[in-house]
Design a protein around this motif. Structure first.
Motif, PDB file in Angstrom:
ATOM      1  N   VAL A  35       0.848  -1.197   0.000  1.00 44.31           N
ATOM      2  CA  VAL A  35       0.000   0.000   0.000  1.00 44.31           C
ATOM      3  C   VAL A  35       0.878   1.239   0.000  1.00 44.31           C
ATOM      4  N   LYS A  36       0.574   2.160  -0.894  1.00 40.98           N
ATOM      5  CA  LYS A  36       1.341   3.400  -1.010  1.00 40.98           C
ATOM      6  C   LYS A  36       1.266   4.206   0.286  1.00 40.98           C
ATOM      7  N   PRO A  37       2.316   4.951   0.602  1.00 43.27           N
ATOM      8  CA  PRO A  37       2.238   5.859   1.753  1.00 43.27           C
ATOM      9  C   PRO A  37       1.123   6.875   1.531  1.00 43.27           C
ATOM     10  N   GLY A  38       0.469   7.250   2.604  1.00 45.01           N
ATOM     11  CA  GLY A  38      -0.612   8.228   2.480  1.00 45.01           C
ATOM     12  C   GLY A  38      -1.659   8.031   3.550  1.00 45.01           C
ATOM     13  N   ASN A  39      -2.562   8.971   3.653  1.00 42.72           N
ATOM     14  CA  ASN A  39      -3.617   8.932   4.659  1.00 42.72           C
ATOM     15  C   ASN A  39      -4.860   8.265   4.067  1.00 42.72           C
ATOM     16  N   TRP A  40      -4.795   6.944   3.904  1.00 41.45           N
ATOM     17  CA  TRP A  40      -5.879   6.195   3.281  1.00 41.45           C
ATOM     18  C   TRP A  40      -6.897   5.718   4.309  1.00 41.45           C
ATOM     19  N   GLU A  41      -8.147   5.677   3.890  1.00 37.85           N
ATOM     20  CA  GLU A  41      -9.184   5.076   4.740  1.00 37.85           C
ATOM     21  C   GLU A  41      -9.084   3.558   4.642  1.00 37.85           C
ATOM     22  N   PHE A  42      -9.492   2.898   5.706  1.00 36.18           N
ATOM     23  CA  PHE A  42      -9.447   1.438   5.752  1.00 36.18           C
ATOM     24  C   PHE A  42     -10.869   0.879   5.654  1.00 36.18           C
ATOM     25  N   PRO A  43     -11.125  -0.144   4.838  1.00 43.02           N
ATOM     26  CA  PRO A  43     -10.176  -0.865   3.988  1.00 43.02           C
ATOM     27  C   PRO A  43      -9.675   0.001   2.840  1.00 43.02           C
ATOM     28  N   TYR A  44      -8.451  -0.296   2.391  1.00 44.72           N
ATOM     29  CA  TYR A  44      -7.786   0.537   1.410  1.00 44.72           C
ATOM     30  C   TYR A  44      -8.494   0.499   0.051  1.00 44.72           C
ATOM     31  N   PRO A  45      -8.654   1.672  -0.585  1.00 45.43           N
ATOM     32  CA  PRO A  45      -9.242   1.699  -1.931  1.00 45.43           C
ATOM     33  C   PRO A  45      -8.242   1.173  -2.961  1.00 45.43           C
ATOM     34  N   GLU A  46      -8.743   0.843  -4.120  1.00 44.87           N
ATOM     35  CA  GLU A  46      -7.894   0.262  -5.162  1.00 44.87           C
ATOM     36  C   GLU A  46      -6.722   1.171  -5.518  1.00 44.87           C
ATOM     37  N   GLU A  47      -6.947   2.492  -5.507  1.00 45.56           N
ATOM     38  CA  GLU A  47      -5.884   3.418  -5.900  1.00 45.56           C
ATOM     39  C   GLU A  47      -4.749   3.490  -4.869  1.00 45.56           C
ATOM     40  N   ALA A  48      -4.964   2.926  -3.675  1.00 42.46           N
ATOM     41  CA  ALA A  48      -3.912   2.925  -2.659  1.00 42.46           C
ATOM     42  C   ALA A  48      -2.893   1.810  -2.889  1.00 42.46           C
ATOM     43  N   LEU A  49      -3.259   0.830  -3.700  1.00 46.09           N
ATOM     44  CA  LEU A  49      -2.394  -0.334  -3.876  1.00 46.09           C
ATOM     45  C   LEU A  49      -1.192  -0.021  -4.759  1.00 46.09           C
ATOM     46  N   ALA A  50      -0.064  -0.598  -4.382  1.00 49.45           N
ATOM     47  CA  ALA A  50       1.177  -0.456  -5.149  1.00 49.45           C
ATOM     48  C   ALA A  50       1.622  -1.843  -5.600  1.00 49.45           C
ATOM     49  N   SER A  51       2.553  -1.874  -6.523  1.00 51.50           N
ATOM     50  CA  SER A  51       3.114  -3.147  -6.961  1.00 51.50           C
ATOM     51  C   SER A  51       3.869  -3.795  -5.798  1.00 51.50           C
ATOM     52  N   ASN A 107     -11.975  -9.926   1.285  1.00 52.50           N
ATOM     53  CA  ASN A 107     -11.256  -8.851   0.602  1.00 52.50           C
ATOM     54  C   ASN A 107      -9.952  -8.460   1.284  1.00 52.50           C
ATOM     55  N   GLY A 108      -9.682  -9.016   2.449  1.00 51.62           N
ATOM     56  CA  GLY A 108      -8.481  -8.626   3.179  1.00 51.62           C
ATOM     57  C   GLY A 108      -8.533  -7.159   3.564  1.00 51.62           C
ATOM     58  N   PRO A 109      -7.379  -6.490   3.609  1.00 52.48           N
ATOM     59  CA  PRO A 109      -7.349  -5.087   4.031  1.00 52.48           C
ATOM     60  C   PRO A 109      -7.672  -4.106   2.922  1.00 52.48           C
ATOM     61  N   ALA A 110      -7.935  -4.605   1.706  1.00 53.97           N
ATOM     62  CA  ALA A 110      -8.219  -3.729   0.571  1.00 53.97           C
ATOM     63  C   ALA A 110      -9.577  -4.060  -0.026  1.00 53.97           C
ATOM     64  N   LYS A 111     -10.190  -3.076  -0.674  1.00 53.43           N
ATOM     65  CA  LYS A 111     -11.525  -3.278  -1.232  1.00 53.43           C
ATOM     66  C   LYS A 111     -11.508  -4.159  -2.476  1.00 53.43           C
ATOM     67  N   PHE A 112     -10.377  -4.132  -3.206  1.00 57.17           N
ATOM     68  CA  PHE A 112     -10.339  -4.905  -4.433  1.00 57.17           C
ATOM     69  C   PHE A 112      -8.915  -5.332  -4.760  1.00 57.17           C
ATOM     70  N   VAL A 113      -8.674  -6.645  -4.668  1.00 55.70           N
ATOM     71  CA  VAL A 113      -7.395  -7.218  -5.115  1.00 55.70           C
ATOM     72  C   VAL A 113      -7.760  -8.466  -5.919  1.00 55.70           C
ATOM     73  N   PRO A 114      -7.635  -8.430  -7.252  1.00 59.20           N
ATOM     74  CA  PRO A 114      -8.179  -9.493  -8.093  1.00 59.20           C
ATOM     75  C   PRO A 114      -7.615 -10.885  -7.834  1.00 59.20           C
ATOM     76  N   ASP A 115      -6.351 -10.974  -7.456  1.00 55.57           N
ATOM     77  CA  ASP A 115      -5.745 -12.297  -7.279  1.00 55.57           C
ATOM     78  C   ASP A 115      -5.309 -12.542  -5.839  1.00 55.57           C
ATOM     79  N   LEU A 116      -5.992 -11.916  -4.887  1.00 54.74           N
ATOM     80  CA  LEU A 116      -5.578 -12.033  -3.489  1.00 54.74           C
ATOM     81  C   LEU A 116      -5.523 -13.495  -3.033  1.00 54.74           C
ATOM     82  N   TRP A 117      -6.604 -14.230  -3.325  1.00 61.81           N
ATOM     83  CA  TRP A 117      -6.675 -15.632  -2.866  1.00 61.81           C
ATOM     84  C   TRP A 117      -6.412 -16.630  -3.997  1.00 61.81           C
ATOM     85  N   ASP A 118      -6.178 -16.151  -5.204  1.00 64.74           N
ATOM     86  CA  ASP A 118      -5.897 -17.037  -6.340  1.00 64.74           C
ATOM     87  C   ASP A 118      -6.956 -18.137  -6.474  1.00 64.74           C
TER      88      ASP A 118
END
Length: 317
Positions: A127-143, A303-314
């Motif tokens: 998750v990118k540094p920043g003041n994100w609300e939890f669960p994290y939005p898709e735009e908060a995710l980093a590679s 969904n874990g800690p983020a609202k959308f992660v397409p391959d979180l659980w594979d």
């Protein structure tokens, strides 16, 4: 009277010549009401015989846990810090290679400890540094650079900051990827597991690879934002509990233990903490297993800690 001597343990390989004994049941400290509640509960747990305490930077329980350990030493409840097995975790906002060692040093500072027994990558998400609300939005995710992060986890072990390293919330596919380049394989994979989420394929995979599974939310995590009462209110589990003169919680924990799973169970209630340790002098029957196999399956942490992660659980959910 302390029950610690009666709690079995599993052996985690630390190096080719050293190993670390992890008690099969530990006290979880997620979703703590307050720091003082955590400190009081940990002290009570140590009195009862718990020697494994599970925390994480995101829980907010590291500092009160450290205070409880210091007080336990002062009171003579334990003779040395080495009697305890302490697990903590690297949070998503520190899931970058250059932040791993600093994050663990910060954890050790909060705990006022020189080393951890086990340090886990909390989620396979950055998750990118920043003041994100939890669960994290898709735009908060980093590679997420798993190879780079794991190399630094290995460095943490080599530096003596932690005896063992592992992961949490990793699917079979993600473990396979990790094992393809790891110099030091993960000792543990901590995942959601209980009678309503059996994880049979993951259990088999980890057993074949020598990875110990620790179950979180072993009782369904009722009362948390992600949990439910589906374990504790299950009619089949109630039937089993009644037949043995045990609680549903004890049946659930005993089932995990008999499967070879280690457990992080959260309760700050003294009586329930005591009951959760009373699972080692009785056994489930074949009929009990057949009933547990009939329990409807569903994942709590979809969904874990983020609202959308397409391959979180594979596709394992």
């Amino acid at each position: 009277m302390s029950l610690s001597l009666n709690i079995p343990h599993v052996v985690l390989q630390w190096s080719s010549k050293q190993h670390n004994n992890m008690p099969v049941i530990g006290l979880g400290t997620a979703s703590s009401p307050s720091p003082n509640d955590t400190k009081v509960a940990v002290l009570e747990a140590i009195k009862l015989g718990y020697r494994h305490i599970d925390t994480a930077s995101v829980y907010g329980s590291e500092q009160p846990l450290g205070e409880a350990i210091a007080e336990a030493l002062q009171l003579g409840l334990i003779a040395s810090r080495d009697e305890l097995f302490i697990t903590s975790k690297l949070w998503c906002t520190d899931n970058f290679p250059h932040l791993v060692v600093p994050a663990l040093n910060k954890t050790l500072q909060s705990l006022k400890l020189e080393y951890l027994d086990l340090y886990l990558v909390h989620w396979p998400i950055a998750v990118k540094p920043g003041n994100w609300e939890f669960p994290y939005p898709e735009e908060a995710l980093a590679s997420f650079d798993l190879e780079g992060v794991w190399k630094q986890m290995e460095e943490c072990q080599k530096l003596g900051l932690t005896k063992c390293i592992g992961v949490s919330n990793f699917s079979r596919k993600k473990l396979e990827n990790l094992l393809s380049f790891a110099t030091i394989p993960p000792s543990v994979n901590q995942v959601e597991m209980n009678p309503t989420w059996h994880q049979k394929k993951l259990r088999e995979y980890c057993k074949n690879k020598g990875i110990i599974i620790t179950a979180y939310s072993p009782l369904g995590a009722a009362g948390t934002f992600w949990g439910s009462n589906d374990v504790l209110e299950n009619e089949l589990l109630k039937e089993i509990a009644e037949a043995h003169g045990k609680s549903v919680a004890q049946v659930s924990l005993r089932w995990l233990y008999e499967l070879g799973i280690t457990i992080a169970v959260k309760s700050y209630n003294k009586e329930r903490m005591k009951q959760n340790l009373e699972i080692f002098n009785w056994s489930l029957t074949k009929d009990d297993y057949e009933k547990i196999d009939q329990v409807k399956q569903h994942k709590l942490m979809s969904n874990g800690p983020a609202k959308f992660v397409p391959d979180l659980w594979d596709e394992e959910n």
